[in-house]
Enzyme design. Structure first.
Site, mmCIF file in Angstrom:
data_model
loop_
_atom_site.group_PDB
_atom_site.id
_atom_site.type_symbol
_atom_site.label_atom_id
_atom_site.label_comp_id
_atom_site.label_asym_id
_atom_site.label_seq_id
_atom_site.Cartn_x
_atom_site.Cartn_y
_atom_site.Cartn_z
ATOM 1 N N HIS A 156 0.837 -1.219 0.000
ATOM 2 C CA HIS A 156 0.000 0.000 0.000
ATOM 3 C C HIS A 156 0.868 1.264 0.000
ATOM 4 O O HIS A 156 0.429 2.309 0.473
ATOM 5 C CB HIS A 156 -0.951 0.044 1.193
ATOM 6 C CG HIS A 156 -1.751 -1.205 1.381
ATOM 7 N ND1 HIS A 156 -3.015 -1.374 0.856
ATOM 8 C CD2 HIS A 156 -1.448 -2.365 2.018
ATOM 9 C CE1 HIS A 156 -3.466 -2.590 1.172
ATOM 10 N NE2 HIS A 156 -2.534 -3.216 1.877
ATOM 11 N N SER A 277 15.849 21.271 -15.896
ATOM 12 C CA SER A 277 14.652 22.073 -16.148
ATOM 13 C C SER A 277 15.067 23.358 -16.842
ATOM 14 O O SER A 277 16.186 23.836 -16.673
ATOM 15 C CB SER A 277 13.982 22.379 -14.815
ATOM 16 O OG SER A 277 13.239 23.568 -14.907
ATOM 17 N N LYS A 283 16.778 21.236 -10.609
ATOM 18 C CA LYS A 283 16.070 20.027 -11.022
ATOM 19 C C LYS A 283 16.955 19.011 -11.751
ATOM 20 O O LYS A 283 17.836 19.359 -12.506
ATOM 21 C CB LYS A 283 14.898 20.388 -11.955
ATOM 22 C CG LYS A 283 13.751 21.101 -11.274
ATOM 23 C CD LYS A 283 13.052 20.267 -10.207
ATOM 24 C CE LYS A 283 12.137 19.221 -10.790
ATOM 25 N NZ LYS A 283 10.983 19.795 -11.470
ATOM 26 N N GLU A 290 10.048 8.341 -17.047
ATOM 27 C CA GLU A 290 8.683 8.854 -17.242
ATOM 28 C C GLU A 290 8.166 8.537 -18.649
ATOM 29 O O GLU A 290 7.012 8.170 -18.842
ATOM 30 C CB GLU A 290 8.643 10.369 -17.008
ATOM 31 C CG GLU A 290 8.831 10.743 -15.547
ATOM 32 C CD GLU A 290 9.016 12.249 -15.388
ATOM 33 O OE1 GLU A 290 8.096 13.001 -15.752
ATOM 34 O OE2 GLU A 290 10.089 12.667 -14.923
#
Ligand code: ARG
Length: 457
Positions: A156, A277, A283, A290
């Site tokens: 979970h 970024s 970043k 992704e």
């Protein structure tokens, strides 16, 4: 371009309808398979005395030259042709005249396309299996470095029990071994030759289908000519196997994305597999993972498209079936793109064991072990479970953890507790004592590594 069937028609196909009807833009990638199939067919026609040996030699020789010219780029594909089958045949006839027109005896484009796609998929499946091997090697190399690196295991997405990083990685190892088995299994069923089914009903010529099947490396022939040209089950099976690989890559990607976040910081991805970024200088984004996660939807879509094309389709060949190729080619291209970048991303990622351990030390990840401790001292598991639940609640209230609770406090909950409790709930003990087969203990990890290594042999 003039059409093979023009005798029957008084008017040319509308040019836009012609473009719409054409598949050469995507099926030209099967030129090797198409020529290979034609070579086998011509040899068989000659062996059976259906065409002369000299004609067959001429056809086979010229097909070889056409192949070379296509490979070298000397012969550009003519996109005005309807498909690769028509193109190769037209080119042959252009080069050797009437003899070239004998090639299409005792066959149809319907069985040609069914053969070509099987041959093409067989090659691509072999490539993909090889790429999955590379991925398994990357997983193995990380697992071997982290047999005893402790991290929290989750259910979970809540900290559950301590595990090792190797154990977690090897779970993916098992998935990819099954993927390879699934693809291999689908190829086995696909590897029968439909050539000679002709349009759908077979042919009046005395052909030798076993001969062409053997020449093309098939294990046998399709037994029903209607099924031979109508069947695209193998596309569905392979697409389903590819979609499953993507699903596994996507789950793995999701974890990599989580692990690379500041909230987890269990791993550091190599600079070569991350991006910055345009505005936020701090970043380091896991774009590659992704995108793999994102591309999974595409491959699912390809599977769904294939199933839908076939749904309700009457036997035998219908033009709808031309749509099989774009779906499966897209799935293959997408999966291969992912399998090029994914293994080196895994190979080069750096685990951060201290952060993993720190995360494992919070969250009462050893509560099950505490309950097991009481059970081994003679309490029924359910009673032990209840007492540990109360101790955990107490710790939360006092903002402390199980390892730091004084023995007197333990004994207030249950007098059976002794000094050895601390040894028992140390995270290394928790991992080492998970001795069951398949568990996170070292012996089991060694078995899992050996399994994957053997699988790769
Ligand atoms: N381009 C067609 C395909 O990809 C080849 C088979 C065409 N057969 C026919 N009878 N129209 O499916």
């Amino acid at each position: 371009m003039s059409k093979m069937w023009e005798g029957r028609f008084s008017k040319a196909l509308d040019s836009q309808a012609d473009d719409f009807n054409s598949s050469i833009h995507f099926d030209s990638r099967m030129f090797r398979q198409d020529i290979g199939g034609s070579v086998a067919h011509a040899a068989m026609l000659a062996a059976k005395g259906i065409i002369g040996a000299e004609d067959a030699d001429m056809i086979i020789g010229e097909l070889g030259r056409i192949l070379q010219d296509l490979e070298s780029g000397a012969l550009p594909v003519d996109f005005a042709a309807e498909d690769i089958h028509m193109f190769v045949e037209a080119e042959l006839t252009k080069r050797i005249g009437d003899v070239g027109k004998k090639l299409h005896t005792a066959r149809s484009r319907n069985d040609q396309v069914a053969v070509d796609i099987r041959l093409y998929l067989r090659d691509e499946a072999a490539d993909i299996i090889q790429m999955l091997h590379t991925l398994l090697e990357a997983i193995l190399s990380q697992a071997k470095q982290h047999k005893q690196t402790i991290m929290p295991g989750y259910t979970h997405l809540q900290r559950a029990q301590p595990i090792t990083f190797a154990h977690h990685l090897l779970a993916y190892g098992m998935m990819f071994t099954r993927d390879i088995d699934r693809i291999t299994d689908a190829v086995k069923r696909m590897n029968v030759c439909p050539l000679g089914s002709c349009a759908l009903a077979g042919t009046t010529y005395d052909t030798d289908r076993e001969m062409t099947a053997k020449a093309l490396g098939f294990d046998g022939i399709t037994l029903n000519s209607i099924d031979g040209v109508s069947d695209r089950d193998f596309c569905v099976e392979l697409l389903s196997a590819f979609a499953t690989v993507m699903m596994h890559l996507s789950r793995f990607s999701e974890e990599i994305i989580l692990w690379a976040s500041w909230e987890f910081k269990f791993i550091e991805l190599d600079d070569a597999y991350t991006t910055g970024s345009s505005i936020m200088p701090q970043k380091k984004n896991p774009d590659i993972a992704e995108l793999v996660r994102g591309k999974t939807g595409r491959v699912y879509g390809d599977l769904m498209a294939m199933l839908t094309v076939l749904k309700g389709l009457p036997l035998a060949y219908n033009k709808d079936m031309q749509e099989d190729k774009e779906a499966i080619f897209d799935a293959i291209d997408t999966l291969k793109q992912c399998l090029i970048v994914f293994p080196p991303m895994i190979q080069t990622m750096k685990a951060l064991p201290n952060n993993m351990l720190q995360a494992a030390q919070k969250g009462f990840i050893n509560a099950t072990d505490l309950a097991d401790y009481l059970t081994k001292k003679g309490l029924p598991f359910r009673s032990a479970y209840k007492i540990v639940g109360q101790i955990v609640a107490y710790c939360i209230e006092k903002n402390t953890v199980l390892e730091a609770l004084p023995l007197e406090t333990y004994q207030q909950f249950e007098p059976t507790f002794e000094q050895d409790v601390y040894e028992e709930i140390a995270l290394t003990t928790c991992v080492e004592k998970r001795i069951s087969a398949g568990g996170t203990g070292l012996a089991s990890i060694e078995v899992q590594i050996a399994y994957v290594e053997n699988f790769l042999k």
